[in-house]
Every structure is written in structure tokens, then in C-alpha cells.
Design a protein around this motif. Structure first.
Motif, PDB file in Angstrom:
ATOM      1  N   SER A 165       2.993   6.861  -9.609  1.00 40.11           N
ATOM      2  CA  SER A 165       2.742   5.518  -9.076  1.00 40.11           C
ATOM      3  C   SER A 165       1.738   5.561  -7.931  1.00 40.11           C
ATOM      4  O   SER A 165       0.986   4.604  -7.706  1.00 40.11           O
ATOM      5  CB  SER A 165       4.056   4.895  -8.596  1.00 40.11           C
ATOM      6  N   THR A 166       1.691   6.696  -7.210  1.00 43.83           N
ATOM      7  CA  THR A 166       0.737   6.834  -6.105  1.00 43.83           C
ATOM      8  C   THR A 166      -0.694   6.793  -6.617  1.00 43.83           C
ATOM      9  O   THR A 166      -1.567   6.164  -6.014  1.00 43.83           O
ATOM     10  CB  THR A 166       0.983   8.153  -5.355  1.00 43.83           C
ATOM     11  N   VAL A 206       6.064  -0.080  -2.894  1.00 39.69           N
ATOM     12  CA  VAL A 206       4.694  -0.319  -3.355  1.00 39.69           C
ATOM     13  C   VAL A 206       4.182  -1.663  -2.846  1.00 39.69           C
ATOM     14  O   VAL A 206       3.034  -1.776  -2.391  1.00 39.69           O
ATOM     15  CB  VAL A 206       4.625  -0.248  -4.897  1.00 39.69           C
ATOM     16  N   LEU A 239      -1.636   3.344  -7.399  1.00 33.02           N
ATOM     17  CA  LEU A 239      -1.814   2.560  -6.177  1.00 33.02           C
ATOM     18  C   LEU A 239      -3.183   2.817  -5.561  1.00 33.02           C
ATOM     19  O   LEU A 239      -3.896   1.875  -5.184  1.00 33.02           O
ATOM     20  CB  LEU A 239      -0.704   2.900  -5.185  1.00 33.02           C
ATOM     21  N   CYS A 286      -2.403  12.776  -1.303  1.00 35.14           N
ATOM     22  CA  CYS A 286      -1.101  12.114  -1.431  1.00 35.14           C
ATOM     23  C   CYS A 286      -0.182  12.846  -2.400  1.00 35.14           C
ATOM     24  O   CYS A 286       1.035  12.647  -2.372  1.00 35.14           O
ATOM     25  CB  CYS A 286      -1.293  10.678  -1.916  1.00 35.14           C
ATOM     26  N   THR A 299       3.154   6.802  -0.841  1.00 32.49           N
ATOM     27  CA  THR A 299       2.533   5.524  -1.197  1.00 32.49           C
ATOM     28  C   THR A 299       1.930   4.835   0.030  1.00 32.49           C
ATOM     29  O   THR A 299       0.864   4.226  -0.055  1.00 32.49           O
ATOM     30  CB  THR A 299       3.566   4.588  -1.847  1.00 32.49           C
ATOM     31  N   SER A 346       3.340  -1.241   0.708  1.00 27.56           N
ATOM     32  CA  SER A 346       2.152  -0.398   0.866  1.00 27.56           C
ATOM     33  C   SER A 346       0.878  -1.175   0.595  1.00 27.56           C
ATOM     34  O   SER A 346      -0.128  -1.017   1.289  1.00 27.56           O
ATOM     35  CB  SER A 346       2.243   0.808  -0.078  1.00 27.56           C
TER      36      SER A 346
END
Length: 596
Positions: free
Chosen positions: A170-171, A458, A174, A543, A511, A461
């Protein structure tokens, strides 16, 4: 010299620092900190709007993360990954690994690392590791390497594999989505995969050959203390222990049983023991580890159905409904007809207090392992409903008939996006709907696929990234960083940015580090005259370099109890790997983008 930051920029930096501190301190749950951050942005921009904006525009900035396409894509990919796990689509991989390990340990570890790397390129890191945990435990029990020497290497391979595609974590999504919002051209699924593959070739020998030697043998056969469970034993009326002192009782118990009270009080005596020793102690004392009425109900009910009582170890995951609850508030006896016999606390809090009925005193937390008793079906229902990982005993039975369908849906979601036919948000959303419609993921189980913590994190973020950019904080920070980096070559700048983000992600949220680092990378590129894309990739890679601490990423914490690891084990193996990856990736970025 640079001018002092504007009030909005200063406020954005203070809020970001407060959020980082909240994540690191652990004094409040991630969801609470994320919601407080969103609320602070919304209220702050309502009463003190950005120059040229109305109060309602500030509200839109604060809450638009919940409808952002990056979050929709992440949720869709969670559903896709859940479909592969619940249908057993990845089970053939497990069977292959078992056969290879029987042939040769070193070859088995290498094949395991490569498979973990490959699977995490397409499936989120956490489902891949959840699949690998029981496999590695079974391999260790059948004569393979101790789990303590394989889990951190496998986790490292999973993290590197997840770094290699835009949908791996997911990072990554993002960073790519924020960069797209800021004007960077879209990146395909495999846009930077060759760079990560080359870096993985450099890191793999260390992970395969060196890292297991840096880790302890925590197996029972090596003399390491096995997993201990804190339990509250209820003495039967005929038990000899009533009224006796601690020493007199201990003299008749196994040597590795620790009594946590001087004398029994109210017919109860708290103990700390291994699973086997706990069962032996109950026989000797004529005691039960759960209320007598509950054990009688279990035996009576299962006697009628013919089901034997099974004892299993269940790990509390980050998304489990039991997090923050105690024995009484969890109410598993009434909900699932299961008894909690004992609890092994995660190593980050070496609690030896006995399990009692006070939720406030003994709340379950991520990484705790519960020793439960019940029928196999009841334990399976509890593990599914509460999103727990079965370590021993019971196992969720996959719907294998739908495995080919789940694999086909995953392929149809990933392949069109990888070759640029449709955006990943569209293909992933279509794949998630297909998983639900075909029954690969049941509608009543969709809550198990989605993580509320990830969703709120998220969204927060995205909001913090926007406010850092629009308040001028990113521009001011990039000027400050540029002062120290202006005399470095491009490789040094990329390595410094990557290292800066790596430090943040190992002690806070990856994130959030992504959301803050991406706009800074844009401003820094303009200040130093370096193309933005390699700087954004330096942030993305940084990250993902979350190997050095157990709190850096959820998979690190997931293996902590299973491998019986200490904080120092992550540092000893993670810091050299971080150094290898930073040097290799920064050099490859220079070569890829011609920054000589």
C-alpha cells in the motif's frame, strides 16, 4: 540563510512531528492518532484557512483521503489477496516448499526466499507472510532450520518483493498516487521492477547465507525456553493445594512451572508454564484453566456430537477484534463456545501477570498468543471471525474448488494494468467485485479482508501530505535539506534522501513517511536541479527498507512471537541489509537516469 517558515508551514511541521511521536510512543492506537490528525487538519484549516482559500476547502483537503483512488485501490487489493488465501490458491507453493526442504536445507531456504519474493510482487506482504508462517513452523518441526533462523530472512524477502511493483504494498501505491497528483507521469506496475531485481540479486546472498547465522537458535531442542503461557488455575474441591504454601505446592509440580502467588486465594492460583507443563499441572492439582462450568459445557456438548476438544495456539494479529479486550469483554465462550486457557504476551511487554477477567488489566494486544480449547469447528470460526492466525492445532480449511477461479481473477486484475491497458485502480476494483460475486471472498467476511487501521492511516497520510505541500512546509524543508546536500553528487543526494526516509519508516509509520517524503522530494528536485522521478523512487524505496526494528512494519511484529525474537535480532540483521540496499539502489538510480 533561509527565511523562517510561514505560520501554516510551521503548524504543518509541528502536526507531522506530533503524529510521528504518537506512532513511536505507542501511547495510543494508530487509528486514534490518524483520526486526531485528520481532525486537527480539518479544524485548523476551518478556523485558519490557507491564504486564498475558504474554510470549506480546508475540510475538503482533510477528508478527501477517504475517497482517494489510492485508498480504493488498496482496499481492492486487500480483497484480492484475501481471495487467494481463503481459496487455498497458494497452497501448492506450500507443498512444493516442504518437498524441497526435505531434499536439502540450503536449497530449501533459497527456494523459499525466491517464492516469497515472487508472491509478494503481486500480493500484499501481510497475506504472503501469513501463508508462510505455518509452513516454516511445520518445516522446522520436521527437521528443517529452526523457525527463528528463517522467519526474519523470509520476511526480508517478502518486503523486498513487495517493493518491486507499484501494487506490492500500500505504501508504493500511496507514493505513486501522491506523485501523480503532484504532476509526475503515471508509473506502470513494473515501472521500477528491474532496479529492485538487480538490488535483490546483491542482497540475496546476505539474506540467504549470512542472515541465518546472525540469528539465534530459539528452538526447544537447542535449550531455548519454549513459549510460556500465563494462566489462572481453578482448583477443584478435592485438590490437595487448598491452603498450602507456594513452596509446598511447587515441590509437586514440574520444574518449569512458575507459581505467581504465595498461596491459593479463593480457590485460584496463577501460574506461568509451557503448554505441556500447564496440562500436567492441571492434572496434578485437579484444576482447570477455564471456569469449571465452561469446561463441563464443552465436554458435555461435544460428547453429544462426537467432536473431541482440541487445544490450539492462536496469534492475535493487528486487525483482530480482540485487540484491546480482556477475557471478559472478548466473550469468546458465548460467541464461539471456546475457552481461553492461557496467554503468551508478545515480547515487547514481558508481562508475567496471570490472565484474569479484567479487560483493563490484561487487554490482548498485537502479537499475543492465546491457548484456546474447543471443537475444531469452533476454533476455526473464532480464528476467522476475530482475524487470528492459527499457529498450532486447528487450521482454516480453504475452499480449494475456487482456487483456479481466484488465480484467474487475480491475473485478469494485474495483467491489464501491468501492460497499461487500464489503470490499476479500475482493474483492482473490478477484480475485487469479481472475488465477491463468485464467492471466493464471502460478503460476510469482507471485514476480515479490509483493515480499518490501514484505511484510516492512508487517509490521514494523504491529508498530511497535502497540508505539508500546500502550506509551504515541503518547500521550506527542501531548502533546508538542500543546504546540506548541495555539494553532494546525485548518488549522494539519492542515498541521503533514501536514508532519511528509512530512519522515519523504521521508527514511525511508513505510509506517513511516504506522504511527507514525496512532496519534499518534488521540492528538492527543483532546488538541486535533479529529475523528480529518481528522487520519488528514493522515497518509495526508503519507505520499504523497514528491516531494522520490530515496530517498522506489521509483518515484523507478526513474526516476533513466532520466532521468539528480541529487538536486537532485528537490528543485527536489519542494519547491514539497509546499508546494502541503500548503496545498491542509489547507485542503480544514478545509472538508470544518467545522473553522472
Amino acid at each position: 540563510m533561509i527565511d523562517a517558515p510561514q505560520p501554516h508551514a510551521l503548524g504543518a511541521m509541528l502536526l507531522t512531528g506530533a503524529m510521528f511521536y504518537g506512532f513511536v510512543s505507542g501511547r495510543a492506537r494508530v487509528e486514534i492518532i490518524s483520526l486526531l490528525t485528520i481532525s486537527a487538519i480539518a479544524l485548523g484549516l476551518y478556523w485558519f484557512p490557507l491564504p486564498g482559500q475558504s474554510p470549506t476547502e480546508g475540510l475538503k483537503l482533510a477528508f478527501e483521503g477517504f475517497g482517494h483512488y489510492a485508498l480504493i485501490t488498496i482496499c481492492a487489493l486487500m480483497v484480492l489477496g484475501r481471495g487467494l488465501v481463503t481459496t487455498g490458491a497458494l497452497e501448492p507453493v506450500s507443498r512444493l516448499l516442504t518437498r524441497v526442504w526435505r531434499f536439502n536445507r540450503q536449497v530449501g531456504l533459497l527456494v523459499t526466499l525466491l517464492l516469497a519474493f515472487g508472491m509478494s510482487m503481486m500480493v500484499n506482504d501481510t497475506p504472503v507472510l501469513v501463508l508462510m508462517l505455518p509452513v516454516m513452523a511445520a518445516i522446522a518441526a520436521n527437521g528443517g532450520m529452526p523457525a527463528s533462523r528463517t522467519l526474519i530472512p523470509v520476511n526480508s524477502a517478502v518486503l523486498i518483493g513487495g517493493m518491486s511493483t507499484t501494487i506490492g504494498t500500500s505504501t508504493n501505491l500511496l507514493v505513486v498516487s501522491i506523485a501523480g497528483d503532484l504532476g509526475l507521469p503515471p508509473m506502470s506496475v513494473f515501472h521500477f521492477t528491474p532496479i529492485v531485481l538487480l538490488a535483490a540479486l546483491v542482497a540475496l546472498p546476505f539474506i540467504w547465507l549470512v542472515m541465518p547465522r546472525l540469528l539465534p537458535d530459539n528452538s526447544v531442542e537447542a535449550g531455548h525456553e519454549p513459549r510460556h503461557f500465563a494462566a489462572m488455575l481453578r482448583l477443584g474441591e478435592s485438590s490437595f493445594a487448598h491452603g498450602l504454601s507456594r513452596d509446598l505446592i511447587a515441590a509437586r509440580l514440574p520444574a518449569d512451572v512458575e507459581l505467581l502467588a504465595e498461596t491459593p486465594a479463593g480457590g485460584r492460583i496463577p501460574v506461568r508454564a509451557t503448554h505441556a507443563a500447564l496440562e500436567q499441572t492441571m492434572r496434578i492439582l485437579g484444576a482447570t484453566a477455564a471456569p469449571v462450568w465452561l469446561m463441563d459445557r464443552l465436554r458435555g456438548g461435544y460428547a453429544q456430537t462426537g467432536d473431541d476438544i482440541t487445544v490450539a495456539e492462536l496469534a492475535v494479529t493487528k486487525d483482530s477484534g480482540l485487540v484491546g479486550k480482556g477475557v471478559a469483554s472478548a466473550n469468546v465462550a458465548e460467541l464461539y463456545n471456546v475457552a481461553i486457557l492461557g496467554v503468551h504476551r508478545a515480547q515487547r511487554r514481558w508481562a508475567t501477570q496471570p490472565m484474569n477477567d479484567s479487560a483493563s488489566e490484561n487487554a490482548f494486544d498485537e502479537g499475543d498468543i492465546l491457548l484456546v480449547a474447543g471443537a475444531l469447528g469452533s476454533i476455526e470460526r473464532m480464528s476467522l471471525a476475530e482475524n487470528m492466525l492459527v499457529l498450532e492445532g486447528a487450521k482454516e480449511l480453504p475452499r480449494t474448488s475456487k482456487a483456479p477461479l481466484a488465480l484467474a481473477i487475480m491475473a485478469c486484475a494485474v495483467i491489464p494494468a501491468s501492460i497499461g491497458l487500464v489503470p490499476i485502480a479500475i482493474s483492482a476494483l473490478g477484480g475485487a467485485i469479481a472475488m465477491l460475486v463468485t464467492g471466493c471472498v464471502r460478503f460476510d467476511r469482507i471485514g476480515r479482508a479490509l483493515s480499518a487501521k490501514v484505511i484510516v492511516l492512508v487517509a490521514a497520510s494523504i491529508a498530511i501530505g497535502r497540508i505539508v505541500l500546500e502550506s509551504g512546509a515541503a518547500a521550506w524543508l527542501s531548502e533546508l535539506i538542500a543546504l546540506g546536500l548541495q555539494f553532494l553528487p546525485p548518488a549522494g543526494v539519492l542515498a541521503a534522501v533514501m536514508l532519511f526516509v528509512t530512519v522515519l519508516t523504521n521508527f514511525a509509520s511508513n505510509t506517513t513517511a511516504a506522504a511527507v517524503g514525496t512532496p519534499i522530494a518534488f521540492s528538492l528536485g527543483q532546488k538541486l536541479g535533479i529529475p523528480v522521478e529518481p528522487l520519488v523512487l528514493a522515497v518509495l524505496f526508503g519507505c520499504n527498507l523497514c528491516y531494522a526494528t520490530p515496530v517498522a512494519y506489521q509483518t515484523n511484529m507478526l513474526i516476533m512471537s513466532a520466532g521468539d525474537y528480541r529487538f536486537a535480532d532485528y537490528t543485527r540483521t536489519g542494519l547491514p541489509l539497509v546499508a546494502i540496499m541503500v548503496l545498491t539502489l542509489s547507485g542503480l538510480l544514478v545509472l538508470r537516469y544518467g545522473l553522472y
